[in-house]
Design an enzyme around this catalytic site. Structure first.
Site, short mmCIF file in Angstrom:
data_model
loop_
_atom_site.label_atom_id
_atom_site.label_comp_id
_atom_site.label_asym_id
_atom_site.label_seq_id
_atom_site.Cartn_x
_atom_site.Cartn_y
_atom_site.Cartn_z
CB CYS A 284 -36.43 88.49 7.35
SG CYS A 284 -35.77 86.82 7.37
N1 NAD Z 1 -33.99 83.52 4.74
C1 NAD Z 1 -33.47 84.35 5.62
O1 NAD Z 1 -32.74 85.29 5.27
C2 NAD Z 1 -33.73 84.17 7.11
C3 NAD Z 1 -32.88 84.81 8.01
C4 NAD Z 1 -33.10 84.66 9.37
C5 NAD Z 1 -34.19 83.90 9.80
N2 NAD Z 1 -35.01 83.31 8.90
C6 NAD Z 1 -36.11 82.50 9.40
O2 NAD Z 1 -35.76 81.13 9.29
C7 NAD Z 1 -36.91 80.34 9.00
C8 NAD Z 1 -36.67 79.53 7.73
O3 NAD Z 1 -36.54 80.40 6.65
P1 NAD Z 1 -35.82 80.00 5.29
O4 NAD Z 1 -35.54 81.28 4.60
O5 NAD Z 1 -34.72 79.05 5.52
O6 NAD Z 1 -36.98 79.23 4.54
P2 NAD Z 1 -36.83 78.37 3.15
O7 NAD Z 1 -38.16 78.43 2.50
O8 NAD Z 1 -35.64 78.82 2.41
O9 NAD Z 1 -36.56 76.90 3.64
C9 NAD Z 1 -37.44 76.21 4.46
C10 NAD Z 1 -37.46 74.75 4.07
O10 NAD Z 1 -38.32 74.10 5.00
C11 NAD Z 1 -39.04 73.09 4.29
N3 NAD Z 1 -40.24 72.81 5.08
C12 NAD Z 1 -41.36 73.55 5.20
N4 NAD Z 1 -42.20 72.97 6.06
C13 NAD Z 1 -41.60 71.84 6.48
C14 NAD Z 1 -41.99 70.82 7.38
N5 NAD Z 1 -43.13 70.87 8.04
N6 NAD Z 1 -41.13 69.79 7.56
C15 NAD Z 1 -39.93 69.74 6.90
N7 NAD Z 1 -39.53 70.68 6.05
C16 NAD Z 1 -40.35 71.72 5.86
C17 NAD Z 1 -39.29 73.70 2.94
O11 NAD Z 1 -39.53 72.71 1.96
C18 NAD Z 1 -38.00 74.47 2.69
O12 NAD Z 1 -37.07 73.70 1.97
C19 NAD Z 1 -38.08 81.31 8.93
O13 NAD Z 1 -38.71 81.39 10.17
C20 NAD Z 1 -37.40 82.62 8.62
O14 NAD Z 1 -38.16 83.73 9.07
C21 NAD Z 1 -34.79 83.41 7.56
#
Ligand code: NAD
Length: 432
Positions: A284
């Site tokens: 992030c």
């Molecule tokens: N990690 C954090 O602390 C956090 C906090 C707030 C917001 N976010 C936001 O949330 C979103 C997700 O982040 P995250 O940390 O959960 O990511 P992550 O990598 O932990 O998880 C994402 C998952 O999505 C899957 N994926 C990717 N493309 C896909 C698709 N086309 N179809 C189905 N599955 C798919 C991946 O295999 C993975 O398991 C991002 O935009 C991030 O900026 C993250």
């Protein structure tokens, strides 16, 4: 008059929202089962939803369905309970979303090699669900992105590829604010921003999040919600950059920056303490502000202040490498440096965008031999950790992981550069 009618319309929309109820036996589909999607799934199960977790990473789906949680914030026991009582299942089959009345998109929004927004995964998630979205479904994006992403990227893809039967769809944006490893703030007690494209979408989205979260903050448009998320994380980036720069100024003048931070923190208003470190990491803070700078450039603007903050943080690993090597006795040709903690923050094994990568590269470039130790990380960029017996000329405490027992290093009187200000006052320890 203007104000008064605004108040009335807010009241009317509040009344409408109360009248929309979500039947919690309904099905929620969550696209992406990572740090955001899986905790959301478990929070929804807790609130009475039946949840389908869709993820295109087949091995992860198998792991989850086998009862092993890939994220620290969800225990295997919690996951196994939801699987065994039939309220949660993971799948790679996008057609499963046809059963859902609400679909949330929680896929990564990284940067590309030019450090610009890469919406490939978000686009493919939208394209994956589009043919299967049933009529009257609410689609919410929780992924972080620049203002206009819901309206200009996600909705057009779904509208183009959806079935003819799905005439009425509802769209909203509700950026996730989860802070992995945080034992106080979670999906339930963190207020949730919701911005929707029209009143009906807003009513449904607010009702959905009210079924899971303690407080929902409804904002006027999806763009306000998207921009607010970028503001929150940019605020952190620039304040971290400020304290990283300030640290270098203090250090070169023999002033302990931690004493300065403590002193400034005695002011009861108008100041908020931030801590220096190796840089910024995670999915992030180093990433989201660059969605802002890119968006600014697209609109012929320049987010100069944010770009400077990014540069200051990017230079921090080199500064830390130099400070650590300065502690090594002259005459040692190949200093052995042990990095303690490679995850981007304590309490997680997440190494995405960790500034420790750049730190290691700078150390190697300056001729050091580098090893690392992190109790929460098994493999990092193809290498394995060493234990604390690894003989080194200097250690750099980059991330203080829980259960990291540094007694071994103290017993050998190892020189330590502590970037976390947790070992202050111990023999052989230098602070940033
Ligand atoms: N990690 C954090 O602390 C956090 C906090 C707030 C917001 N976010 C936001 O949330 C979103 C997700 O982040 P995250 O940390 O959960 O990511 P992550 O990598 O932990 O998880 C994402 C998952 O999505 C899957 N994926 C990717 N493309 C896909 C698709 N086309 N179809 C189905 N599955 C798919 C991946 O295999 C993975 O398991 C991002 O935009 C991030 O900026 C993250």
């Amino acid at each position: 008059m203007k104000d008064r009618s605004g108040v009335l319309s807010n009241l009317l929309s509040a009344v409408r929202i109360r009248h929309v109820s979500v039947k919690q036996s309904e099905v929620l589909a969550i696209i992406g089962q990572g740090y955001v999607g899986l905790p959301l799934a478990m929070a929804a199960v807790e609130a009475g939803w039946t949840v389908i977790g869709v993820d295109n990473f087949v091995a992860k789906v198998e792991l989850i369905n086998g009862g092993t949680s890939p994220v620290e914030d969800i225990s295997n026991e919690q996951l196994q309970a939801a699987i065994s009582n039939g309220t949660y299942k993971a799948t790679s089959d996008f057609s499963a979303v046809s059963q859902a009345s609400v679909i949330t998109i929680c896929v990564p929004t990284p940067l590309d090699e030019k450090r610009e927004p890469d919406l490939t995964l978000l686009r493919s998630a939208a394209a994956g669900i589009a043919p299967h979205v049933s009529n009257e479904t609410l689609v919410v994006s929780e992924s972080t992105s620049y203002p206009g992403t819901l309206r200009d990227v996600i909705i057009p893809i779904i509208d183009k590829l959806k079935s003819e039967k799905s005439k009425s769809l509802y769209f909203a944006c509700a950026p996730e604010r989860v802070n992995p490893g945080d034992t106080v703030w979670n999906q339930k007690n963190t207020p949730r921003l919701v911005g929707a494209i029209n009143d009906e979408s807003r009513s449904r989205a607010v009702a959905f999040y009210e079924s899971i979260c303690d407080a929902v903050v409804s904002v006027s448009t999806p763009e306000v919600a998207e921009a607010a998320k970028l503001l929150e994380n940019t605020f952190r980036l620039v304040n971290i950059a400020l304290i990283n720069e300030f640290t270098q100024l203090c250090s070169s003048n023999g002033i302990n920056v931690h004493d300065v931070i403590e002193a400034a923190s005695s002011k009861p208003y108008g100041y908020m303490p931030f801590k220096p470190g190796v840089g910024v990491g995670g999915h992030c803070i180093p990433v989201d502000p660059l969605y802002l700078t890119w968006w600014a450039r697209q609109n012929s603007n320049c987010a100069e202040f944010v770009e400077s903050a990014d540069l200051i943080n990017l230079r921090m690993p080199r500064y830390v490498a130099g400070r650590a090597l300065d502690l090594v006795s002259t005459g040692i040709k190949t200093p052995r440096v042990l990095i303690l903690g490679v995850a981007y923050k304590p309490g997680v094994g997440d190494v995405r965008e960790t500034p420790v990568s750049a730190l290691r590269d700078h150390l190697l470039a300056q001729g050091a031999e580098v090893a690392w130790h992190d109790p929460l990380v098994e493999v990092w960029e193809g290498s394995k950790p060493v234990d604390l017996k690894w003989d080194c000329d200097v250690a750099i405490l980059a991330t203080l992981q829980p259960e990291m027992n540094l007694a071994e290093l103290f017993s050998r009187e190892t020189k330590i550069l502590d970037c976390t200000n947790s070992l202050s006052g111990k023999a052989g320890v230098s602070l940033l």
